[in-house]
Motif scaffolding. Sequence first.
Motif, PDB file in Angstrom:
ATOM      1  N   ASN A   1      26.366 -30.110  68.428  1.00 28.41           N
ATOM      2  CA  ASN A   1      26.718 -30.674  69.520  1.00 28.41           C
ATOM      3  C   ASN A   1      27.331 -31.834  69.572  1.00 28.41           C
ATOM      4  OD1 ASN A   1      25.043 -28.969  71.679  1.00 28.41           O
ATOM      5  ND2 ASN A   1      23.499 -30.034  70.231  1.00 28.41           N
ATOM      6  N   ILE A   2      27.716 -32.204  68.355  1.00 29.63           N
ATOM      7  CA  ILE A   2      29.184 -33.086  68.417  1.00 29.63           C
ATOM      8  C   ILE A   2      30.024 -33.272  69.476  1.00 29.63           C
ATOM      9  CG2 ILE A   2      30.418 -31.665  66.483  1.00 29.63           C
ATOM     10  CD1 ILE A   2      29.530 -35.870  66.389  1.00 29.63           C
ATOM     11  N   GLN A   3      30.613 -32.163  69.436  1.00 36.35           N
ATOM     12  CA  GLN A   3      31.538 -32.786  70.409  1.00 36.35           C
ATOM     13  C   GLN A   3      31.141 -33.445  71.940  1.00 36.35           C
ATOM     14  OE1 GLN A   3      33.993 -29.096  71.148  1.00 36.35           O
ATOM     15  NE2 GLN A   3      35.473 -30.015  72.343  1.00 36.35           N
ATOM     16  N   TRP A   4      30.281 -32.640  72.079  1.00 29.92           N
ATOM     17  CA  TRP A   4      29.626 -32.703  73.956  1.00 29.92           C
ATOM     18  C   TRP A   4      28.934 -34.480  73.730  1.00 29.92           C
ATOM     19  CZ3 TRP A   4      24.115 -34.247  74.789  1.00 29.92           C
ATOM     20  CH2 TRP A   4      24.009 -34.169  76.278  1.00 29.92           C
ATOM     21  N   LEU A   5      28.283 -34.511  72.410  1.00 26.40           N
ATOM     22  CA  LEU A   5      27.803 -35.801  72.861  1.00 26.40           C
ATOM     23  C   LEU A   5      29.384 -37.157  72.091  1.00 26.40           C
ATOM     24  CD1 LEU A   5      25.168 -35.103  70.060  1.00 26.40           C
ATOM     25  CD2 LEU A   5      24.671 -36.020  72.082  1.00 26.40           C
ATOM     26  N   TRP A   6      30.095 -36.830  71.063  1.00 27.35           N
ATOM     27  CA  TRP A   6      30.771 -38.147  71.803  1.00 27.35           C
ATOM     28  C   TRP A   6      32.058 -37.555  72.958  1.00 27.35           C
ATOM     29  CZ3 TRP A   6      32.182 -41.676  67.695  1.00 27.35           C
ATOM     30  CH2 TRP A   6      33.082 -42.024  68.261  1.00 27.35           C
ATOM     31  N   SER A   7      32.010 -37.001  73.510  1.00 30.55           N
ATOM     32  CA  SER A   7      32.609 -37.343  74.916  1.00 30.55           C
ATOM     33  C   SER A   7      31.956 -37.418  75.771  1.00 30.55           C
ATOM     34  CB  SER A   7      33.097 -35.276  74.910  1.00 30.55           C
ATOM     35  OG  SER A   7      32.045 -34.980  75.371  1.00 30.55           O
ATOM     36  N   GLU A   8      30.730 -37.182  75.716  1.00 27.51           N
ATOM     37  CA  GLU A   8      29.300 -37.774  76.671  1.00 27.51           C
ATOM     38  C   GLU A   8      28.458 -38.934  76.688  1.00 27.51           C
ATOM     39  OE1 GLU A   8      29.173 -36.803  79.851  1.00 27.51           O
ATOM     40  OE2 GLU A   8      31.415 -34.868  79.566  1.00 27.51           O
ATOM     41  N   HIS A   9      28.589 -39.500  75.613  1.00 25.06           N
ATOM     42  CA  HIS A   9      28.089 -40.028  74.924  1.00 25.06           C
ATOM     43  C   HIS A   9      28.452 -41.123  73.981  1.00 25.06           C
ATOM     44  CE1 HIS A   9      24.876 -38.710  77.658  1.00 25.06           C
ATOM     45  NE2 HIS A   9      24.683 -37.514  77.434  1.00 25.06           N
ATOM     46  N   LYS A  10      28.964 -41.443  73.878  1.00 26.62           N
ATOM     47  CA  LYS A  10      30.816 -41.639  72.554  1.00 26.62           C
ATOM     48  C   LYS A  10      29.448 -43.778  72.351  1.00 26.62           C
ATOM     49  CE  LYS A  10      34.592 -41.155  72.623  1.00 26.62           C
ATOM     50  NZ  LYS A  10      35.921 -41.767  72.702  1.00 26.62           N
ATOM     51  N   ILE A  11      29.209 -44.383  73.482  1.00 24.97           N
ATOM     52  CA  ILE A  11      29.104 -45.879  73.405  1.00 24.97           C
ATOM     53  C   ILE A  11      27.165 -45.893  72.707  1.00 24.97           C
ATOM     54  CG2 ILE A  11      27.704 -47.761  74.337  1.00 24.97           C
ATOM     55  CD1 ILE A  11      29.826 -47.135  77.130  1.00 24.97           C
ATOM     56  N   TYR A  12      26.719 -44.697  72.783  1.00 29.23           N
ATOM     57  CA  TYR A  12      25.624 -44.599  72.493  1.00 29.23           C
ATOM     58  C   TYR A  12      25.496 -44.074  70.687  1.00 29.23           C
ATOM     59  CZ  TYR A  12      23.369 -45.488  77.284  1.00 29.23           C
ATOM     60  OH  TYR A  12      23.658 -45.574  78.983  1.00 29.23           O
ATOM     61  N   LEU A  13      25.953 -42.828  70.816  1.00 31.12           N
ATOM     62  CA  LEU A  13      26.184 -42.467  69.795  1.00 31.12           C
ATOM     63  C   LEU A  13      26.726 -43.895  68.606  1.00 31.12           C
ATOM     64  CD1 LEU A  13      25.754 -39.678  67.954  1.00 31.12           C
ATOM     65  CD2 LEU A  13      28.886 -39.219  69.280  1.00 31.12           C
ATOM     66  N   LEU A  14      27.695 -44.468  69.158  1.00 32.13           N
ATOM     67  CA  LEU A  14      28.690 -45.465  67.969  1.00 32.13           C
ATOM     68  C   LEU A  14      27.212 -47.101  68.118  1.00 32.13           C
ATOM     69  CD1 LEU A  14      32.363 -46.156  69.642  1.00 32.13           C
ATOM     70  CD2 LEU A  14      31.212 -44.758  67.526  1.00 32.13           C
ATOM     71  N   GLY A  15      26.478 -46.787  69.103  1.00 28.22           N
ATOM     72  CA  GLY A  15      25.387 -48.010  69.016  1.00 28.22           C
ATOM     73  C   GLY A  15      24.369 -48.014  67.680  1.00 28.22           C
ATOM     74  N   TYR A  16      23.596 -46.367  67.752  1.00 30.32           N
ATOM     75  CA  TYR A  16      22.989 -45.815  66.908  1.00 30.32           C
ATOM     76  C   TYR A  16      23.771 -46.234  65.030  1.00 30.32           C
ATOM     77  CZ  TYR A  16      20.600 -42.381  63.972  1.00 30.32           C
ATOM     78  OH  TYR A  16      19.414 -41.759  63.382  1.00 30.32           O
ATOM     79  N   PHE A  17      24.883 -45.847  65.613  1.00 28.39           N
ATOM     80  CA  PHE A  17      25.545 -45.267  64.195  1.00 28.39           C
ATOM     81  C   PHE A  17      25.104 -47.275  63.277  1.00 28.39           C
ATOM     82  CE2 PHE A  17      28.327 -41.145  64.334  1.00 28.39           C
ATOM     83  CZ  PHE A  17      27.084 -40.742  63.990  1.00 28.39           C
ATOM     84  N   LEU A  18      26.101 -47.797  64.405  1.00 25.68           N
ATOM     85  CA  LEU A  18      26.202 -49.896  63.961  1.00 25.68           C
ATOM     86  C   LEU A  18      25.058 -49.877  63.245  1.00 25.68           C
ATOM     87  CD1 LEU A  18      28.021 -51.769  63.711  1.00 25.68           C
ATOM     88  CD2 LEU A  18      28.471 -52.286  65.903  1.00 25.68           C
ATOM     89  N   ALA A  19      23.642 -49.744  64.550  1.00 22.62           N
ATOM     90  CA  ALA A  19      22.441 -50.259  64.237  1.00 22.62           C
ATOM     91  C   ALA A  19      21.541 -49.481  62.997  1.00 22.62           C
ATOM     92  CB  ALA A  19      21.775 -50.428  65.488  1.00 22.62           C
ATOM     93  N   VAL A  20      21.885 -48.923  62.862  1.00 18.40           N
ATOM     94  CA  VAL A  20      20.696 -47.337  61.868  1.00 18.40           C
ATOM     95  C   VAL A  20      21.642 -48.316  60.173  1.00 18.40           C
ATOM     96  CG1 VAL A  20      19.771 -45.686  60.637  1.00 18.40           C
ATOM     97  CG2 VAL A  20      19.786 -46.058  63.542  1.00 18.40           C
ATOM     98  N   GLY A  21      23.303 -48.262  60.503  1.00 13.64           N
ATOM     99  CA  GLY A  21      23.711 -48.335  59.725  1.00 13.64           C
ATOM    100  C   GLY A  21      23.774 -49.701  58.319  1.00 13.64           C
ATOM    101  N   ILE A  22      23.586 -50.605  59.338  1.00 11.54           N
ATOM    102  CA  ILE A  22      23.452 -51.826  59.044  1.00 11.54           C
ATOM    103  C   ILE A  22      22.108 -52.421  58.329  1.00 11.54           C
ATOM    104  CG2 ILE A  22      23.582 -53.924  59.844  1.00 11.54           C
ATOM    105  CD1 ILE A  22      24.913 -53.671  62.017  1.00 11.54           C
ATOM    106  N   THR A  23      20.592 -52.133  59.472  1.00 11.50           N
ATOM    107  CA  THR A  23      19.280 -51.841  59.012  1.00 11.50           C
ATOM    108  C   THR A  23      19.203 -51.034  57.522  1.00 11.50           C
ATOM    109  OG1 THR A  23      18.986 -51.822  61.415  1.00 11.50           O
ATOM    110  CG2 THR A  23      17.093 -51.707  59.449  1.00 11.50           C
ATOM    111  N   SER A  24      19.724 -49.748  57.195  1.00  6.53           N
ATOM    112  CA  SER A  24      19.625 -48.843  56.465  1.00  6.53           C
ATOM    113  C   SER A  24      20.642 -49.675  54.935  1.00  6.53           C
ATOM    114  CB  SER A  24      20.540 -47.977  56.388  1.00  6.53           C
ATOM    115  OG  SER A  24      19.796 -47.509  57.292  1.00  6.53           O
ATOM    116  N   PHE A  25      21.504 -50.505  55.016  1.00  7.87           N
ATOM    117  CA  PHE A  25      21.943 -50.888  54.153  1.00  7.87           C
ATOM    118  C   PHE A  25      21.703 -52.469  53.242  1.00  7.87           C
ATOM    119  CE2 PHE A  25      25.085 -54.745  53.132  1.00  7.87           C
ATOM    120  CZ  PHE A  25      25.345 -53.811  52.129  1.00  7.87           C
ATOM    121  N   ALA A  26      21.171 -52.885  55.219  1.00  2.56           N
ATOM    122  CA  ALA A  26      19.830 -54.601  54.378  1.00  2.56           C
ATOM    123  C   ALA A  26      18.995 -54.484  53.151  1.00  2.56           C
ATOM    124  CB  ALA A  26      19.504 -54.555  55.679  1.00  2.56           C
TER     125      ALA A  26
END
Length: 418
Positions: free
Chosen positions: A196-221
């Motif tokens: 469902n990557i295509q549907w998620l990217w088209s319908e919920h792009k902001i939430y998807l980017l927010g998840y990647f950014l938040a989890v990525g920064i936390t994991s790196f820390a």
Amino acid sequence: GKNCSLLQEMDVIQKQDENCYCYVQNRTIHLQYLWSTIQIKVNSRERFRFEPISEKNNCRNSETVFEFVACAVQILWKPETCTETFLSIKQYGEDVCFKIQPFKIEPYVVRVKREMLDGKLLFLFVAGIFLFHFANSLSRSAKFFYLSGVILGVLALLVFVLLTLKRFIPRHSTFWILMSGSWMVSLYFIYCFKENIQWLWSEHKIYLLGYFLAVGITSFAISYQHGPLTTELSITLFTWTLQLTAFVLIYFGVTIPQVAYAVIAVSLCSKGLCYPLGAACHIARKMKHHFKSKKLVFKYLTEEEYREQGESETIRALEELRSFCRSPDFPSWIAVSKLQAPHRFAAFVLGSPHVSAAETKAHDEQYGIGSFFLEEQLFETRAQFEQDEPANSVHEEDEENENEMHSQIPFPYATELL
């Protein structure tokens, strides 16, 4: 799928009512389709429901717990509505069926085409090969350790959290049970995310980017706070994990499973052959040192040894020639027809000398000691030496006269000339 429409390559189907479609795989294996995929695109001006149809409709036939959970979630999962969807089918995979349910009487178009070289498959295959062969060096890199922590946190958040809280779990058995469940849930979420990557990217792009950014920064820390691996045991386990991940990437990077198995086997053999090859090279170097040939020493022959060796080699060559002339393979009649003295040749074959006594006497008179040829060579050399000696004496006298003239010139006369 008996009542479904069968899809083929280059099909363009336009309908406006509810219908199901199936793409049946061609089971004939061709290597040119190693990275080939079938692309199915459905679009419409109005929203429709895209519902995949699984061949395993009964969850009781599931062989594993993971398949049962996946089947149950698929039953409870309500397919989303959209105006455009895209489906990529791997060549030589399973047959795919899906159903289109339009909400309004509005035509939708189903297009089918083949992509001979899928970039995603090729990227996965190359990444798997690279990761396997450089797993040892990458496992010791701090930057790659932090990158792996970020990727693990984004794709398998439960596993990353469990590894972070490992020190607070007293029993190892409890930890491994939780780790197994976390991996199963994470793999299923990865599967749903991929579908469902295509549907998620088209319908919920902001939430998807927010998840990647938040989890990525936390994991790196958290990875940076933990620091890179230091013990050999942890580095070895990390290396094995990377190699296992590489095998998964290779398997999913090609459309023919047999090719994936062959590549994995060759990779394992090439990795395992480095040790016997290194041992063989070490043994070869040791053996070369023991069996190294000594330096050649050249011995110069004296005139007497040179003459004796020439005579012995000449006698040996003449005996070989006689043996060849006596053999049945020798064309005797052809040789006799071309010779001027066949009787002398026959006498030589029977053992007579190859040079007659008269020829030996004539050679000694002309080239032996006291011969005319030797005296002529000696007298010619002496005459040439006598001719060169007066010329050298005249040249020396000229040089002496010139030196005397220079010495007789007075200094004031030279000053007047200047």
